[in-house]
Motif scaffolding. Structure first.
Motif, PDB file in Angstrom:
ATOM      1  N   LEU A 136      -1.682   8.307  -4.558  1.00  0.00           N
ATOM      2  CA  LEU A 136      -2.732   8.699  -3.628  1.00  0.00           C
ATOM      3  C   LEU A 136      -3.784   7.799  -3.752  1.00  0.00           C
ATOM      4  O   LEU A 136      -4.796   7.902  -2.732  1.00  0.00           O
ATOM      5  CB  LEU A 136      -3.077  10.064  -4.242  1.00  0.00           C
ATOM      6  N   ARG A 137      -4.062   7.267  -4.993  1.00  0.00           N
ATOM      7  CA  ARG A 137      -5.537   6.244  -5.226  1.00  0.00           C
ATOM      8  C   ARG A 137      -5.222   5.042  -4.047  1.00  0.00           C
ATOM      9  O   ARG A 137      -6.130   4.534  -3.619  1.00  0.00           O
ATOM     10  CB  ARG A 137      -5.709   5.942  -6.481  1.00  0.00           C
ATOM     11  N   THR A 138      -3.970   4.538  -4.428  1.00  0.00           N
ATOM     12  CA  THR A 138      -3.913   3.082  -3.719  1.00  0.00           C
ATOM     13  C   THR A 138      -3.693   3.190  -2.254  1.00  0.00           C
ATOM     14  O   THR A 138      -4.210   2.355  -1.539  1.00  0.00           O
ATOM     15  CB  THR A 138      -2.726   2.518  -4.341  1.00  0.00           C
ATOM     16  N   HIS A 139      -2.839   4.182  -1.637  1.00  0.00           N
ATOM     17  CA  HIS A 139      -2.225   4.190  -0.223  1.00  0.00           C
ATOM     18  C   HIS A 139      -2.686   4.997   0.596  1.00  0.00           C
ATOM     19  O   HIS A 139      -2.115   5.401   1.613  1.00  0.00           O
ATOM     20  CB  HIS A 139      -0.816   3.893  -0.596  1.00  0.00           C
TER      21      HIS A 139
ATOM     22  N   SER B 149       5.589   3.192   0.107  1.00  0.00           N
ATOM     23  CA  SER B 149       4.420   3.971  -0.290  1.00  0.00           C
ATOM     24  C   SER B 149       4.084   4.925   0.805  1.00  0.00           C
ATOM     25  O   SER B 149       3.578   6.013   0.380  1.00  0.00           O
ATOM     26  CB  SER B 149       3.215   2.745  -0.378  1.00  0.00           C
ATOM     27  N   ILE B 150       4.275   4.943   2.039  1.00  0.00           N
ATOM     28  CA  ILE B 150       4.132   5.871   3.014  1.00  0.00           C
ATOM     29  C   ILE B 150       4.974   7.137   2.804  1.00  0.00           C
ATOM     30  O   ILE B 150       4.644   8.292   3.090  1.00  0.00           O
ATOM     31  CB  ILE B 150       4.412   5.346   4.509  1.00  0.00           C
ATOM     32  N   LEU B 151       6.445   6.706   2.490  1.00  0.00           N
ATOM     33  CA  LEU B 151       7.229   7.710   2.208  1.00  0.00           C
ATOM     34  C   LEU B 151       6.997   8.757   1.360  1.00  0.00           C
ATOM     35  O   LEU B 151       7.159  10.029   1.140  1.00  0.00           O
ATOM     36  CB  LEU B 151       8.662   7.259   2.114  1.00  0.00           C
ATOM     37  N   VAL B 152       6.515   7.968   0.037  1.00  0.00           N
ATOM     38  CA  VAL B 152       6.117   8.644  -1.179  1.00  0.00           C
ATOM     39  C   VAL B 152       4.932   9.665  -0.728  1.00  0.00           C
ATOM     40  O   VAL B 152       4.879  10.979  -1.180  1.00  0.00           O
ATOM     41  CB  VAL B 152       5.644   7.709  -2.180  1.00  0.00           C
ATOM     42  N   LEU B 153       3.867   9.126   0.052  1.00  0.00           N
ATOM     43  CA  LEU B 153       2.576  10.156   0.299  1.00  0.00           C
ATOM     44  C   LEU B 153       3.203  11.178   1.216  1.00  0.00           C
ATOM     45  O   LEU B 153       2.579  12.257   1.079  1.00  0.00           O
ATOM     46  CB  LEU B 153       1.819   9.193   0.935  1.00  0.00           C
ATOM     47  N   GLU B 154       3.875  11.216   2.200  1.00  0.00           N
ATOM     48  CA  GLU B 154       4.441  12.159   2.834  1.00  0.00           C
ATOM     49  C   GLU B 154       5.382  13.076   1.995  1.00  0.00           C
ATOM     50  O   GLU B 154       4.855  14.435   2.243  1.00  0.00           O
ATOM     51  CB  GLU B 154       5.626  11.481   3.900  1.00  0.00           C
ATOM     52  N   ASP B 155       6.088  12.558   1.174  1.00  0.00           N
ATOM     53  CA  ASP B 155       6.543  13.886   0.377  1.00  0.00           C
ATOM     54  C   ASP B 155       5.786  14.407  -0.565  1.00  0.00           C
ATOM     55  O   ASP B 155       5.834  15.712  -0.714  1.00  0.00           O
ATOM     56  CB  ASP B 155       7.709  12.915  -0.673  1.00  0.00           C
ATOM     57  N   LEU B 156       4.871  13.654  -1.360  1.00  0.00           N
ATOM     58  CA  LEU B 156       3.880  14.374  -1.845  1.00  0.00           C
ATOM     59  C   LEU B 156       3.122  15.216  -1.254  1.00  0.00           C
ATOM     60  O   LEU B 156       2.635  16.468  -1.762  1.00  0.00           O
ATOM     61  CB  LEU B 156       3.014  13.356  -2.681  1.00  0.00           C
TER      62      LEU B 156
ATOM     63  N   ASP C 283       9.408  -1.381  -8.014  1.00  0.00           N
ATOM     64  CA  ASP C 283      10.019  -0.754  -9.269  1.00  0.00           C
ATOM     65  C   ASP C 283       9.404   0.318  -9.711  1.00  0.00           C
ATOM     66  O   ASP C 283       9.786   1.338 -10.229  1.00  0.00           O
ATOM     67  CB  ASP C 283      10.636  -1.646 -10.268  1.00  0.00           C
ATOM     68  N   ASP C 284       7.890  -0.021 -10.160  1.00  0.00           N
ATOM     69  CA  ASP C 284       7.324   0.981 -11.005  1.00  0.00           C
ATOM     70  C   ASP C 284       6.482   2.258 -10.164  1.00  0.00           C
ATOM     71  O   ASP C 284       6.208   3.149 -10.776  1.00  0.00           O
ATOM     72  CB  ASP C 284       6.156   0.351 -11.747  1.00  0.00           C
ATOM     73  N   GLN C 285       6.223   1.817  -8.863  1.00  0.00           N
ATOM     74  CA  GLN C 285       5.456   2.893  -8.016  1.00  0.00           C
ATOM     75  C   GLN C 285       6.289   3.275  -6.753  1.00  0.00           C
ATOM     76  O   GLN C 285       6.712   4.228  -6.701  1.00  0.00           O
ATOM     77  CB  GLN C 285       4.130   2.189  -7.782  1.00  0.00           C
ATOM     78  N   ASP C 286       6.463   2.344  -6.012  1.00  0.00           N
ATOM     79  CA  ASP C 286       6.733   2.644  -4.590  1.00  0.00           C
ATOM     80  C   ASP C 286       7.857   3.129  -4.246  1.00  0.00           C
ATOM     81  O   ASP C 286       8.162   3.662  -3.233  1.00  0.00           O
ATOM     82  CB  ASP C 286       6.061   1.597  -3.611  1.00  0.00           C
TER      83      ASP C 286
END
Length: 417
Positions: free
Chosen positions: A86-89, A153-160, A409-412
């Motif tokens: 959320l903070r980064t992307h 990162s876009i997919l992660v933000l959509e899921d969250l 590996d660690d975030q996106d």
């Protein structure tokens, strides 16, 4: 006894057909989701082989499928993943929501379906298919590309974002008046925030309580806890799916890894049943009248997803070829779009919304892998002169540097690679 035998035969035929369709899709390397939807259309009212005895059981299985889909998604993330992404992307997430949710809302309003249906259809067109895109990235050998962290990162933000969006939709679909609806929505969001805070502060203790060296005990505890929390969440109008998603986020470490491996086969089975169930509630004869709006919406949101990926990759410093690849890869819609539409179909707000969502997902789940593969070469051919540089630039398809791999590996890439 006779009805029990008929139920076993019907449900056994459904599972057998789904298995054969999955094998067929795997052989030709595309998502089985459209085949599952078509199977549902064939088994539903107006289809070739309407179900009778087993339909109620399929309905329960479909609800479990949604819960397991969201639980498995939550298991891929930790609370720190949520905060970091959320903070980064967040700028890319805001652009993604604006460009891809608004066309769906506009289409619903143009069709005269009202504001609630507009919010639902906005979600259908907004969220890309994480499962399809992850498979496409692997099949095309792009997991190490420079644009891949941006895509993920876009997919992660959509899921969250679904943790907030689904309670809102659930409250709107409840159909209460403005005051009662506002109270329901406040309760839904408050409960979601409370569970997230508990996941951030006490997730380690929850994982320690759940964890077990015995796979059987771990499976039973995680599945039982998930169903209980999902049921309580539904009582609070938060949506059972969100409750399951938050349980997944609360678990981490060995508990999350063990639960993921144990629940994956169950998730695949019941998720397939869910797609069939959605097709069961869609009359094949209702699709042709909404086919033109679905095609128009697919065309517009294909362009807006490509624009989203291009902008996000450009912001991340990716070259022109990588920007086009990022945009083309994000086009596919799938599981979340059907989950959102399924909520609306169950509430009965608009009879045509289900058929439109079915046609829309069928189009883009087939088109998505094609745009992922061909958007970049087509754009390069048509706009090559505009993208030429005086000096040769590094090829965006080269593996990312070590720092970028760490980011993947660690975030996106959690849950998508």
């Amino acid at each position: 006894m006779h009805s029990s035998a008929v139920f076993l035969i019907e449900f056994g035929c459904i599972i057998l057909v789904l298995g054969l369709l999955g094998r067929f899709a795997g052989r030709f390397q595309f998502s089985p989701i459209p085949l599952y939807l078509l199977a549902g259309l064939a088994f539903g009212n107006g289809g070739l082989l309407p179900l009778g005895t087993s339909e109620d059981f399929v309905a329960v299985g479909a609800e479990i499928g949604v819960i397991l889909l969201l639980l498995m998604l939550g298991l891929e993330y930790t609370a720190s993943d949520l905060v970091t992404n959320l903070r980064t992307h967040y700028p890319a997430g805001l652009v993604d929501a604006a460009l891809n949710a608004l066309p769906g809302a506009a289409m619903a309003l143009l069709l005269g379906w009202g504001p609630v249906a507009a919010v639902v259809l906005a979600g259908v067109t907004w969220v890309s298919s994480s499962g399809v895109i992850a498979k496409v990235l692997g099949d095309l050998g792009r997991l190490g590309n420079r644009e891949t962290p941006t895509i993920l990162s876009i997919l992660v933000l959509e899921d969250l974002s679904m943790a907030v969006y689904l309670p809102i939709v659930t409250a709107l679909l409840a159909g209460a008046g403005l005051a009662a609806g506002s109270v329901t929505l406040a309760i839904a969001l408050g409960a979601a925030v409370l569970v997230l805070v508990l996941a951030v502060r006490y997730g380690r203790h929850i994982s320690r309580f759940v964890s077990s060296d015995d796979p059987e005990k771990l499976l039973l505890v995680v599945l039982g806890l998930t169903l209980v929390i999902a049921g309580l969440a539904q009582q609070l109008q938060v949506s059972a799916a969100v409750g399951a998603f938050l349980v997944g986020i609360a678990l981490s470490g060995e508990a999350a890894e063990g639960a993921h491996s144990l629940l994956a086969p169950l998730r695949d089975l019941f998720a397939a049943v869910f797609f069939v169930f959605f097709g069961l509630h869609t009359d094949p004869a209702s699709i042709p009248p909404v086919l033109l709006p679905a095609l128009a919406l697919a065309a517009v949101t294909t362009a807006t997803k490509i624009a989203t990926g291009y902008w996000a990759a450009h912001r991340a410093g990716i070259g022109p070829k990588g920007r086009w690849r990022a945009g083309g890869t994000l086009v596919a819609r799938g599981e979340f779009s059907i989950v959102i539409a399924g909520l609306a179909v169950t509430s009965g707000i608009e009879p045509s919304l289900g058929p439109l969502a079915t046609a829309y997902v069928l189009i883009l789940v087939v088109l998505g892998p094609l745009t992922a593969r061909y958007t970049e070469p087509l754009a390069t051919r048509l706009l090559g002169q505009r993208h030429r540089r005086p000096a040769p630039a590094p090829d965006d398809s080269e593996p990312a540097p070590p720092d970028t791999y760490k980011t993947i590996d660690d975030q996106d890439a959690v849950g998508h690679a």
